[in-house]
Scaffold this motif. Structure first.
Motif, PDB file in Angstrom:
ATOM      1  N   GLY C 181       0.826  -1.213   0.000  1.00  0.00           N
ATOM      2  CA  GLY C 181       0.000   0.000   0.000  1.00  0.00           C
ATOM      3  C   GLY C 181       0.853   1.253   0.000  1.00  0.00           C
ATOM      4  O   GLY C 181       0.648   2.161  -0.811  1.00  0.00           O
ATOM      5  N   PHE C 182       1.823   1.307   0.897  1.00  0.00           N
ATOM      6  CA  PHE C 182       2.672   2.507   0.946  1.00  0.00           C
ATOM      7  C   PHE C 182       3.472   2.666  -0.343  1.00  0.00           C
ATOM      8  O   PHE C 182       3.746   3.780  -0.784  1.00  0.00           O
ATOM      9  CB  PHE C 182       3.594   2.467   2.171  1.00  0.00           C
ATOM     10  N   ALA C 183       3.810   1.539  -0.966  1.00  0.00           N
ATOM     11  CA  ALA C 183       4.580   1.612  -2.221  1.00  0.00           C
ATOM     12  C   ALA C 183       3.767   2.291  -3.323  1.00  0.00           C
ATOM     13  O   ALA C 183       4.318   2.922  -4.218  1.00  0.00           O
ATOM     14  CB  ALA C 183       4.996   0.202  -2.654  1.00  0.00           C
ATOM     15  N   LYS C 184       2.456   2.177  -3.237  1.00  0.00           N
ATOM     16  CA  LYS C 184       1.610   2.781  -4.278  1.00  0.00           C
ATOM     17  C   LYS C 184       1.385   4.278  -4.067  1.00  0.00           C
ATOM     18  O   LYS C 184       0.823   4.958  -4.923  1.00  0.00           O
ATOM     19  CB  LYS C 184       0.229   2.088  -4.277  1.00  0.00           C
ATOM     20  N   ALA C 185       1.796   4.778  -2.906  1.00  0.00           N
ATOM     21  CA  ALA C 185       1.483   6.174  -2.577  1.00  0.00           C
ATOM     22  C   ALA C 185       2.396   7.140  -3.313  1.00  0.00           C
ATOM     23  O   ALA C 185       3.566   6.853  -3.543  1.00  0.00           O
ATOM     24  CB  ALA C 185       1.629   6.383  -1.077  1.00  0.00           C
ATOM     25  N   ASP C 186       1.852   8.315  -3.663  1.00  0.00           N
ATOM     26  CA  ASP C 186       2.703   9.380  -4.180  1.00  0.00           C
ATOM     27  C   ASP C 186       3.298  10.182  -3.046  1.00  0.00           C
ATOM     28  O   ASP C 186       4.348  10.795  -3.170  1.00  0.00           O
ATOM     29  CB  ASP C 186       1.872  10.320  -5.074  1.00  0.00           C
ATOM     30  N   ARG C 187       2.587  10.211  -1.947  1.00  0.00           N
ATOM     31  CA  ARG C 187       3.077  10.976  -0.801  1.00  0.00           C
ATOM     32  C   ARG C 187       2.775  10.197   0.472  1.00  0.00           C
ATOM     33  O   ARG C 187       1.694   9.641   0.620  1.00  0.00           O
ATOM     34  CB  ARG C 187       2.320  12.289  -0.743  1.00  0.00           C
ATOM     35  N   ILE C 188       3.727  10.161   1.374  1.00  0.00           N
ATOM     36  CA  ILE C 188       3.497   9.518   2.666  1.00  0.00           C
ATOM     37  C   ILE C 188       3.779  10.561   3.745  1.00  0.00           C
ATOM     38  O   ILE C 188       4.795  11.259   3.683  1.00  0.00           O
ATOM     39  CB  ILE C 188       4.424   8.303   2.866  1.00  0.00           C
ATOM     40  N   VAL C 189       2.877  10.694   4.697  1.00  0.00           N
ATOM     41  CA  VAL C 189       3.135  11.576   5.835  1.00  0.00           C
ATOM     42  C   VAL C 189       3.079  10.742   7.104  1.00  0.00           C
ATOM     43  O   VAL C 189       2.171   9.934   7.292  1.00  0.00           O
ATOM     44  CB  VAL C 189       2.120  12.739   5.900  1.00  0.00           C
ATOM     45  N   GLU C 190       4.069  10.963   7.942  1.00  0.00           N
ATOM     46  CA  GLU C 190       4.121  10.257   9.216  1.00  0.00           C
ATOM     47  C   GLU C 190       4.318  11.287  10.320  1.00  0.00           C
ATOM     48  O   GLU C 190       5.214  12.130  10.216  1.00  0.00           O
ATOM     49  CB  GLU C 190       5.294   9.268   9.194  1.00  0.00           C
ATOM     50  N   ARG C 191       3.483  11.242  11.318  1.00  0.00           N
ATOM     51  CA  ARG C 191       3.533  12.261  12.371  1.00  0.00           C
ATOM     52  C   ARG C 191       3.220  11.635  13.724  1.00  0.00           C
ATOM     53  O   ARG C 191       2.528  10.628  13.807  1.00  0.00           O
ATOM     54  CB  ARG C 191       2.458  13.325  12.124  1.00  0.00           C
ATOM     55  N   SER C 192       3.680  12.285  14.775  1.00  0.00           N
ATOM     56  CA  SER C 192       3.352  11.847  16.136  1.00  0.00           C
ATOM     57  C   SER C 192       2.519  12.918  16.822  1.00  0.00           C
ATOM     58  O   SER C 192       2.722  14.111  16.604  1.00  0.00           O
ATOM     59  CB  SER C 192       4.626  11.613  16.943  1.00  0.00           C
ATOM     60  N   PHE C 193       1.610  12.478  17.650  1.00  0.00           N
ATOM     61  CA  PHE C 193       0.667  13.385  18.316  1.00  0.00           C
ATOM     62  C   PHE C 193       0.567  13.056  19.801  1.00  0.00           C
ATOM     63  O   PHE C 193       0.812  11.922  20.205  1.00  0.00           O
ATOM     64  CB  PHE C 193      -0.735  13.238  17.706  1.00  0.00           C
ATOM     65  N   LYS C 194       0.172  14.063  20.563  1.00  0.00           N
ATOM     66  CA  LYS C 194      -0.138  13.825  21.976  1.00  0.00           C
ATOM     67  C   LYS C 194      -1.456  14.506  22.328  1.00  0.00           C
ATOM     68  O   LYS C 194      -1.739  15.601  21.832  1.00  0.00           O
ATOM     69  CB  LYS C 194       0.971  14.379  22.879  1.00  0.00           C
ATOM     70  N   THR C 195      -2.225  13.856  23.177  1.00  0.00           N
ATOM     71  CA  THR C 195      -3.434  14.509  23.690  1.00  0.00           C
ATOM     72  C   THR C 195      -3.444  14.407  25.208  1.00  0.00           C
ATOM     73  O   THR C 195      -3.083  13.380  25.776  1.00  0.00           O
ATOM     74  CB  THR C 195      -4.733  13.870  23.147  1.00  0.00           C
ATOM     75  N   ALA C 196      -3.870  15.498  25.850  1.00  0.00           N
ATOM     76  CA  ALA C 196      -3.943  15.522  27.309  1.00  0.00           C
ATOM     77  C   ALA C 196      -5.203  14.816  27.783  1.00  0.00           C
ATOM     78  O   ALA C 196      -6.184  14.716  27.057  1.00  0.00           O
ATOM     79  CB  ALA C 196      -3.949  16.969  27.804  1.00  0.00           C
ATOM     80  N   ALA C 197      -5.158  14.342  29.019  1.00  0.00           N
ATOM     81  CA  ALA C 197      -6.373  13.795  29.639  1.00  0.00           C
ATOM     82  C   ALA C 197      -7.347  14.945  29.871  1.00  0.00           C
ATOM     83  O   ALA C 197      -6.945  16.045  30.235  1.00  0.00           O
ATOM     84  CB  ALA C 197      -6.034  13.124  30.963  1.00  0.00           C
TER      85      ALA C 197
END
Ligand SMILES: Cc1cc2nc3c(=O)[nH]c(=O)nc-3n(C[C@H](O)[C@H](O)[C@H](O)COP(=O)(O)OP(=O)(O)OC[C@H]3O[C@@H](n4cnc5c(N)ncnc54)[C@H](O)[C@@H]3O)c2cc1C
Ligand code: FES
Ligand code: FES
Lengths: 287, 158, 746
Positions: C181-197
């Motif tokens: 699947g990722f090989a077929k992508a033109d663009r890949i975005v990878e990000r990390s997130f945090k959410t507070a309680a």
């Protein structure tokens, strides 16, 4: 704990002086009751000052106004004459808490609670307001900036309390303004704040100014450098930038749940700039 | 802690009660006078659920000492509806579904009534700022603002 | 029960907006909430709480407190049974600590006294000796090797060896070939997130009143989302039989999931048993924040691949959730919900729950989903920005629909996502021009919805009115919706029906008010109970007419002779049949008991216009619209109310709400002054657009609506802010200092 509601200033002073334990003057109670509830203080005596003669009155005096110590901010906000003379002070007091809190809270209580973030205080300091202090001795007049001594501490001596705050007369072409930063639109304590009071000459040049900051140091800061930065100017962009820089330089804030040092320092300057623009326009200047 | 006896007027009726010096008016209303319409959401002035009128001024009853009620006039939500029926605000809140759980409602009704007595034709923004000290966690305030405006319109045309 | 599609139903009452039955009580102050009742001879109890985030309880000396005049009883952890079931045992330990205090605010002892003041004073006289232990409150820190250990030996088998002892739970969902699947992508975005309680923030603090007699019969009055759950848990903790404990739910001042468990109820019961007097406990706001359930706090990585024309080729997420000091399965919900809105060939989500020294998580509207979907929708939005694609078009292009194999396994039946997206796209809001400095954020949201155990009795009164007895507290107008469905089904006016909420002795078991289940399940059971009553009423008419039961049918609120051989009789109305019921066989009632499934998933789309003050980082919400599939809106006012209220809770979560811990592990903001829920002046009107794509699992097509609306605001706002300031925001809340810092760093 005892609750007393004396009818004269002398009785109030006597009660406060005679009590050996912890005492609290009760104005609007919007700080006192919260502190009681949280168990932060367990007073032995509460002296409710709201029955003292004249304590809930606003009286015109020497071109200015004497605001009784138990005048609620709601009552103050309804007084068109005070608002016309010192709109920044009235707005600052009007920012304190909700409509409900406004119905009770007083400027004197805000000052004596001595929170670094009290909203009325910077505006009163910028206005050059003077507190009248009663106590066991003769009454004395004290500039408001000399009242807070540090978070939760005042310079008032045992048995002393404020009976009124005097807002002086001011020259024509004067204006004042107060702005605070809060994350919501209401119901927050100031993260940083700024009050500016200034006077213009006929050319729109600032001839006198006082700039005070809140929530950026243990007590309110009267920033002379900030005033200097705009005196002699028409508040053009470079004057505003110098004002903001002087304000930021005067900050000595803390990091806490409400904001960071970085944020407070930056925003205090922004607020001073914006407040100065409002004050300038109010004074009749074309910003 | 010695008790204090207090004579006051609540919703037009004379009431005497005994309280401790550190007791709040809210506690006295709820526990001494059996008037549980005012709610304690926080006890520290932050939520407005305890709103009452004290000598005509809107206040948080949790921030008033019960002892301060001596000689005062207090109005609570229990006094809003008359023998002729519900107050227009009360009707509007039901008709516009301006309550979900309803625990904020008594405080909001008392506050809104105080607003409309002062300003019979408020803007939405004025309603929102006046009620900023009344937290409602259920409704998102939309229907509350609409209900207050509907009641205001009805009261103006009455 | 299946949707009555054959009828192509024209509703007469369902879909109207009559006044709610409990309205007058609630606008006059008469309605009784948890703290509003008293009992003769009642004691007041207060709870002593740990001031430490993590500490061994070396000893508790209660002797001085017990000796005080007016103190009637003191209890500690030793006074509670420890059930064998691990889930119940965790609740017991959360209710009252035993050997360790696990978070700031953890209960360690309680006192019942003749007055609140004495109870408060007695708390001070209790001497607890603590041995303070190292603590951890951050989810990522708790996963590190060598992190302070909150509890030992709680990892489930699913947790791979070698992870931190604090990891209790691991799960994985998905299908397809990610690498391909990722090989077929033109663009890949990878990000990390945090959410507070965040906290549910219901305005009514928990309150209860317990009474236990010497022969072991107990009564409990409390504000809860489920009186039957309270009975089950308390009976287990008290070591008593369910039949001996009657629980009555008071009116409830908000719950949002936070009142689906117990905190003070067992304490009141144990004290009532010990003292022989009724015992009342009311939490302070400070206690609510410190000791009742916030949400999980999270840390999430998301990777998504997209083609130039906006097709998502693969999606992957790793979710680290902390449900506080006890094992918690909420991360499963997040891992299942993360990509639910998308029709994907390759998707994988992995989740871990991590122990921290925070209060035990409690459900909050769509538990686990808002955080995961926030992270996914943020990355989708960033890809749209990078590839210059319209964010709604991309979502339409990839939307899950009937027949889609969902990212968590099941194949979707009729769902309303596409219709909802298209409604948003066609709405004037989406076309409205933005001024300079303003931005528009978009997000989808999803929730599963639940059905569950439900039991309803419907009594036909001799005067032609009907009483419906149900077992779920009315948290936002459900009495009105249930009355409407009963009236609709029976063909009688709405105001002839009165719905009441029964105590646990008066009705069979009902699951808690959660999972947006009440209008769906209780509605379903009410319709079935009404149908049961109709069959019985037809039989009574048949008896009166002397014809076969089958020759009578129910139509328009009356029994009619039906079929060629039934004969000519004037129809008998419900009132007429009821009036003579004593002569025809006795009282008439319908019942239905079910463990309902077929709740039908629900999707929503939110649009948010906002602006950010570039000099302070403060966000102002300018316009907000909610589009959601309700299946069938039984009482549209209360459906809109759920959509508006949920959206505003989400707005609070996105902008300012958070649990702030100090270095000492203590909660810094346990009050509404600094735990900043939205106030009226913060908000615009919230436009609610209801779509009705019938749920095939309900006779009227109803879907749960209560939870989905809290899901999209997190990303809708974060996407708007990111677009406004030109920086991709990756942490909630978007508090002004955080946003200003991002602006300055850009
Ligand atoms: C919900 C809420 C919101 C709030 N929001 C704000 C806000 O936005 N901005 C803000 O600045 N504050 C805020 N406050 C704090 C408080 O309302 C203000 O500080 C207020 O001005 C205090 O006035 P008071 O008359 O109620 O003081 P009190 O509570 O009566 O007294 C405060 C202190 O001053 C002393 N005192 C009072 N009067 C006198 C006197 N005449 N002489 C000597 N000592 C005296 C008291 O003993 C006490 O120590 C808020 C409080 C609440 C509950
Ligand atoms: S209870 Fe008084 S303001 Fe919340
Ligand atoms: S209706 Fe529940 S808090 Fe307002």
């Amino acid at each position: 704990m005892r609750y007393e509601k004396p009818q004269t200033v002398a009785d109030a002073a006597r009660l406060l002086t005679a009590e050996k334990g912890i005492t609290r003057v009760l104005g609007g109670g919007t700080d006192v009751l919260v502190q009681l509830k949280a168990g932060m203080v367990e007073p032995d005596l509460i002296v409710d000052i709201k029955a003292l003669p004249g304590i809930r009155a606003i009286v015109a005096e020497a071109g200015g106004f004497r605001i009784g110590a138990a005048v609620s901010n709601a009552q103050l906000g309804e007084d068109a004459a005070v608002r016309a003379l010192w709109p920044g002070v009235v707005e600052a007091a009007g920012l304190i808490g909700s409509t409900q809190v406004q119905g009770r809270a007083t400027m004197a209580g805000n000052l004596c609670n001595a929170s670094p973030a009290g909203d009325a205080v910077p505006a009163l300091v910028a206005a050059g307001a003077v507190a009248r202090v009663a106590g066991p001795g003769v009454a004395r007049d004290v500039p408001v900036e000399a009242i807070p001594a540090g978070p939760g501490k005042t310079t008032l001596k045992r048995g002393e309390f404020i009976t009124s705050i005097f807002l002086p007369a001011r020259p024509a072409k004067s204006g004042d303004a107060y702005l605070r930063f809060i994350p919501r639109t209401e119901m927050d304590i100031a993260v940083a704040s700024a009050a500016v009071s200034l006077t213009l000459n006929d050319q729109g040049v600032i001839t006198a100014a006082r700039v005070a900051l809140g929530a950026v140091a243990p007590t309110v800061r009267l920033v002379d450098d900030a005033a200097t930065a705009i005196i002699g100017t028409k508040l053009h962009d470079d004057a505003q930038a110098a004002l903001a820089a002087a304000c930021s330089a005067a900050c000595a804030p803390i990091d806490d749940k409400r904001g960071t040092i970085e944020f407070r320092t930056e925003v205090a300057g922004v607020l001073a700039k914006r407040a100065a623009r409002i004050a300038y326009t109010r004074a009749g200047g074309q910003a | 802690m010695s008790s204090i006896s207090v004579s006051t007027t609540v919703n037009g009726d004379p009431v005497d009660f005994v309280c401790t010096p550190d007791e709040s008016l809210l506690d006295a209303l709820r526990n001494r006078m059996g008037l549980t319409g005012a709610k304690e959401g926080c006890g520290t002035g932050d939520c407005g659920a305890c709103s009452v009128l004290l000598n005509g001024r809107l206040v948080c009853s949790c921030l008033v000492l019960a002892a301060e009620a001596e000689g005062a006039e207090i109005a609570t939500v229990e006094g809003m509806a008359g023998p002729e029926g519900l107050h227009p605000l009360q009707r509007a809140f039901i008709d516009h579904a301006a309550l979900q759980c309803g625990v904020c409602t008594p405080g909001i009704l008392v506050a809104a009534k105080a607003l409309l007595e002062k300003n019979p034709d408020p803007s939405d923004e004025e309603v929102r700022y006046w009620l900023a000290g009344n937290l409602c966690r259920c409704t998102g305030y939309d229907k509350i603002v609409r209900a207050v405006q509907a009641a205001a319109a009805e009261m103006r045309s009455a | 029960m299946a949707f009555d599609s054959h009828e192509k139903r024209q509703f007469k009452q369902v879909g109207t907006r009559p006044p709610r039955p409990d309205g007058v009580d609630k606008v006059t102050g008469r309605a009784q909430y948890g703290a509003d009742v008293t009992a003769p001879g009642m004691l007041t109890a207060r709870i002593l709480r740990s001031p430490h985030a993590h500490a061994r309880i070396v000893s508790i000396d209660t002797s001085e407190a017990e000796a005080m005049a007016g103190v009637k009883g003191v209890v500690t952890g030793r006074d509670f049974a420890l059930p064998e079931d691990a889930g119940l045992a965790d609740i017991a330990v959360n209710v009252m600590a035993r050997d360790k205090a696990l978070y700031d605010g953890h209960a360690v002892a309680a006192v019942a006294a003749v007055s609140p003041a004495i109870a408060k004073a007695a708390l001070k006289a209790i001497k607890v000796q603590y041995e303070v232990l190292p603590h951890v409150t951050d989810v990522d820190a708790a996963m590190q090797p060598g992190a302070p250990v909150v509890l030992e030996g709680r990892a489930l088998e699913s947790v791979p060896a070698g992870m931190s002892v604090n990891v209790t739970h691991a799960s994985e969902f998905g299908h397809g070939d990610l690498a391909a699947g990722f090989a077929k992508a033109d663009r890949i975005v990878e990000r990390s997130f945090k959410t507070a309680a965040t906290h549910q923030g219901y305005i009514e603090p928990h309150a209860c009143l317990a009474s236990v007699t010497v022969d072991g019969k107990a009564d409990l009055w409390c504000c809860t989302q489920g009186q039957f759950m309270v009975r089950t848990v308390c009976a287990a903790l008290m070591g008593m039989e369910a039949s001996q404990l009657r629980v009555t739910a008071s009116e409830i001042g908000g719950g949002f999931g936070g009142k689906t468990t117990v905190f003070i109820e067992p304490v009141a019961l144990v004290l009532a048993r010990k003292t022989g007097r009724p015992v009342k406990i009311t939490m302070t706001r400070d206690e609510v924040f410190r000791a009742t359930g916030p949400t999980v706090s999270t840390s999430i990585d998301v990777k998504i691949g997209m083609t130039k024309d906006g097709r998502i080729t693969a999606g992957e997420a790793r979710l680290r959730y902390s449900g506080g000091a006890f094992p918690c399965g909420t991360v499963d919900m997040g891992a299942m919900a993360a990509f639910a809105a998308y029709d994907l060939e390759a998707v994988r989500t992995q989740g871990w729950n991590v122990l921290t020294n925070r209060p035990k998580e409690a459900a909050y509207r769509a538990p686990g989903a808002p955080q995961a979907i926030y992270a996914v929708e943020s990355v989708v939005d960033e890809l749209c920005q990078i590839l210059k694609l319209d964010p709604l078009d991309v979502r339409i292009r990839n939307a899950a629909k009937k027949g889609t194999k969902s990212s968590y396994g099941p194949v979707f039946d009729d769902i309303g996502l596409l219709a909802t997206l298209e409604a948003a796209k066609a709405h004037p809001h989406y076309k409205a021009p933005l001024k300079p400095g303003q931005a528009r954020g978009v997000s989808c949201g999803f929730w599963f919805n639940f059905g569950g155990n439900t039991c309803v009795s419907l009594n036909v009164n001799t005067d032609g009115t009907v009483g419906v007895t149900e077992g779920n507290p009315d948290i936002g107008g459900s009495r009105a919706s249930i009355s409407l469905m009963a009236a609709e089904e029976l063909g009688i006016p709405y105001d002839k029906v009165r719905t009441i909420v029964a105590d646990t002795a008066s009705l069979g078991y009902n699951d808690v008010t959660d999972g947006s289940r009440v209008t769906f399940s209780v509605g379903l059971a009410t319709i079935a109970a009404a149908r049961d009553a109709k069959v019985k009423m037809c039989a009574r008419a048949a008896k009166i007419w002397g014809i076969d039961d089958e020759a009578v049918e129910w139509k328009d609120g009356a029994a009619w002779p039906a079929g060629p051989n039934a004969g000519q009789f004037p129809p008998m109305s419900l009132a007429e049949i009821a009036a003579v019921s004593f002569q025809t066989g006795g009282p008439i009632a319908g019942h239905h008991e079910v463990n309902a499934d077929g709740a039908g998933v629900s999707f929503g789309v939110h649009l948010c216009d906002l602006e950010v003050d570039p000099e302070t980082g403060k966000t102002t919400i300018l316009r907000y619209s909610v589009f959601q599939d309700a299946g069938k809106a039984v009482h549209p006012d209360y459906v809109e109310g759920q959509m508006q209220g949920g959206a505003v809770q989400g707005i609070g979560w996105a902008l300012n709400e958070e649990y702030i811990y100090g270095r000492d592990g203590r909660l810094q903001n346990p009050g509404f002054l600094d735990y900043r829920v939205p106030v009226a002046s913060d908000l615009p009107m919230i436009e609610a657009v209801i779509l009705e794509i019938p749920n095939p699992g309900h006779p009227y097509g109803v879907r749960g609506v209560g939870e989905t609306p809290i899901v999209p605001p997190l990303a809708a706002i974060s996407n708007g802010v990111s677009r406004a300031v030109g920086v991709r925001m990756q942490e909630l809340p978007l508090s002004p200092p955080r946003v200003l810092k991002a602006i300055k760093a850009a």
